[in-house]
Design a protein around this motif. Structure first.
Motif, mmCIF file in Angstrom:
data_model
loop_
_atom_site.group_PDB
_atom_site.id
_atom_site.type_symbol
_atom_site.label_atom_id
_atom_site.label_comp_id
_atom_site.label_asym_id
_atom_site.label_seq_id
_atom_site.Cartn_x
_atom_site.Cartn_y
_atom_site.Cartn_z
ATOM 1 N N GLU A 166 0.823 -1.206 0.000
ATOM 2 C CA GLU A 166 0.000 0.000 0.000
ATOM 3 C C GLU A 166 0.859 1.259 0.000
ATOM 4 N N GLU A 398 -8.687 -18.133 3.104
ATOM 5 C CA GLU A 398 -10.004 -17.771 3.646
ATOM 6 C C GLU A 398 -10.555 -18.870 4.539
ATOM 7 N N VAL A 413 -3.560 -11.423 8.428
ATOM 8 C CA VAL A 413 -3.923 -10.644 7.240
ATOM 9 C C VAL A 413 -3.523 -11.413 5.986
ATOM 10 N N PRO A 414 -4.456 -11.717 5.086
ATOM 11 C CA PRO A 414 -4.079 -12.357 3.817
ATOM 12 C C PRO A 414 -3.228 -11.407 2.982
ATOM 13 N N ALA A 416 -2.805 -11.480 -0.068
ATOM 14 C CA ALA A 416 -3.543 -11.175 -1.293
ATOM 15 C C ALA A 416 -4.390 -9.915 -1.142
ATOM 16 N N ARG A 417 -4.804 -9.601 0.083
ATOM 17 C CA ARG A 417 -5.576 -8.378 0.296
ATOM 18 C C ARG A 417 -4.696 -7.144 0.168
ATOM 19 N N LEU A 418 -3.451 -7.258 0.583
ATOM 20 C CA LEU A 418 -2.522 -6.137 0.490
ATOM 21 C C LEU A 418 -1.980 -5.968 -0.916
ATOM 22 N N PRO A 420 -3.110 -7.580 -4.292
ATOM 23 C CA PRO A 420 -3.977 -8.468 -5.071
ATOM 24 C C PRO A 420 -3.399 -8.895 -6.417
ATOM 25 N N ARG A 426 -0.587 -15.361 -3.083
ATOM 26 C CA ARG A 426 -1.986 -15.579 -2.737
ATOM 27 C C ARG A 426 -2.179 -16.597 -1.624
#
Length: 452
Positions: A166, A398, A413-414, A416-418, A420, A426
């Motif tokens: 991010e 998940e 925290v996955p 993949a969310r940070l 994608p 993943r």
């Protein structure tokens, strides 16, 4: 804050002032196909007592996190905040001037900011720190822009892929309209930045070389390769930190040649709060202080020889011509910088180190447990870590999170969310520990992994 509606006469006066005769005319520009013309399906009016009772029933549906184990991290860490911090922040002198403009002539405000600067400079090993930034991602960008002003007429920024995704996304957004290129350096098998690839990416057009430690996977990086690679080509080295408790045990960026340090200081007294508000920091070598964004508070003596504080440098648009401003940072996170300052002051050196050791020890306990779990889980990288590491999951991430949630565990925290777009990441789950993480919760999480 109580809501006091306008009276009919006040509404009429307001409408007349803007040149319309009714509220419907005021909203005439709203497209008819999206304008709601029927009343909302709401219950009848209720007394304050009834509303409070209804709100209490809704609040009771929320999970009580004191009963849960949190392994959440990924850049925000739920450390303990001393009870007195939140109480003192409610004082009117602090709360009403939380983004100070005129109050920056107040000795109380200036003293608090100076203390924050001093703490950050000591922790990072840098000479100078500013009055705080909005949050870590934009602080990182400001560090890169500061490096551009100092190196001049260069066009390339070299960054490690170990920097929080991010933060990198924020950098790409800021630099989209600049004639700069961003070169991302891959990570090695141990999860740390590939030092050979880093050195190869740097040339005479490079503005800055940026690395993060601990990086997004929690792997501890050496600051020296980035500093050496940058200085060999006349560039500046930028160090990013978003878990400041790590600096109680690890070498700060200033100790290994980093020129500008930036990142997130919310670990000190500022709760994650669903992602913000936060408190960024930026520190640098003394030679570069005139290009630091925002402002600096300095300590001096008054006409009577007493200690006094003042704005020593303020390179922002309120004080100088806009074209000479170092950035559009107009203020600082005064209230949250104060929270960080109070937390650091009460912890002291011993408390900082003890807290950091607890974070490290619990993470190492969990890491050893993951390695011992038979089945489709593994510690993703072999590099040394502080309080966070990545688990490579055989089952879908998940599914791991859902099964852990059944045991009242927020299991991390996955990645993949940070990030994608990173398909190779993943199956990675970031887990983090703090001094608040109970051992029983760690054991319960390991039981969840063993259940697959």
């Amino acid at each position: 804050m109580r809501y006091i509606p306008h009276s009919p006469d006040e509404q009429a006066a307001l409408l007349a002032a803007v040149g319309v005769r009714s509220v419907d005319e005021l909203f005439a520009t709203v497209p008819r196909d999206v304008l709601q013309t029927f009343p909302l399906d709401l219950p009848p009016p209720a007394s304050e007592i009834e509303v409070r009772r209804a709100m209490g029933r809704m609040a009771a549906k929320n999970a009580n996190l004191s009963e849960w184990t949190s392994l959440l991290g990924g850049g925000l860490y739920a450390h303990h905040s001393p009870a007195f911090v939140s109480q003192l922040l409610l004082r009117g002198e602090f709360l009403t001037a939380y983004t100070p403009y005129q109050p920056e002539v107040s000795q109380g405000t200036l003293t608090a900011i100076w203390e924050f600067q001093s703490h950050v400079a000591l922790l990072t090993g840098m000479d100078v720190a500013n009055a705080s930034m909005y949050e870590g991602a934009s602080a990182f960008v400001e560090a890169v822009l500061m490096a551009d002003r100092l190196t001049k007429k260069r066009t390339k920024v070299v960054v490690s892929k170990g920097i929080h995704p991010e933060y990198l996304a924020c950098l790409r957004t800021y630099l989209a309209n600049f004639p700069f290129s961003i070169v991302e350096v891959p990570l090695g098998a141990d999860g740390a930045t590939d030092a050979v690839a880093l050195a190869a990416a740097v040339d005479e057009t490079t503005i800055a070389v940026a690395v993060q430690s601990p990086n997004v996977f929690g792997v501890v990086e050496s600051w020296k390769p980035a500093a050496d690679a940058a200085h060999a080509k006349g560039a500046l080295a930028v160090g990013v930190v978003n878990e400041m408790f790590s600096l109680a045990l690890l070498k700060g960026p200033g100790a290994e040649g980093i020129d500008i340090a930036a990142g997130e200081a919310a670990s000190f007294g500022v709760p994650p709060s669903f992602g913000g508000p936060l408190v960024g920091f930026l520190a640098c070598r003394d030679a570069f202080k005139r290009q630091i964004p925002g402002r600096l508070v300095g300590r001096t003596t008054d006409a009577n020889g007493r200690t006094a504080f003042c704005l020593t440098l303020s390179t922002r648009e309120q004080h100088i011509r806009r074209e000479k401003a170092t950035s559009n940072i107009c203020t600082n996170q005064g209230l949250f910088a104060l929270a960080a300052t109070m937390t650091l002051s009460v912890l002291g050196k011993q408390g900082l180190r003890e807290t950091a050791l607890q974070c490290l020890s619990k993470a190492e306990y969990l890491k050893a447990g993951v390695k011992a779990v038979p089945g489709p889980f593994a510690v993703a990288f072999g590099g040394k870590t502080f309080n966070e590491f990545a688990i490579r999951c055989g089952p879908p991430v998940e599914e791991v999170l859902a099964r852990a949630a059944d045991r009242k565990i927020l299991a991390g925290v996955p990645v993949a969310r940070l990030a994608p777009r990173e398909s190779a990441w993943r199956d990675l789950l970031l887990v983090a520990t703090t001094e608040r993480t109970p051992r029983a919760g760690l054991d319960a999480f390991l039981e969840v992994l063993r259940s697959f």
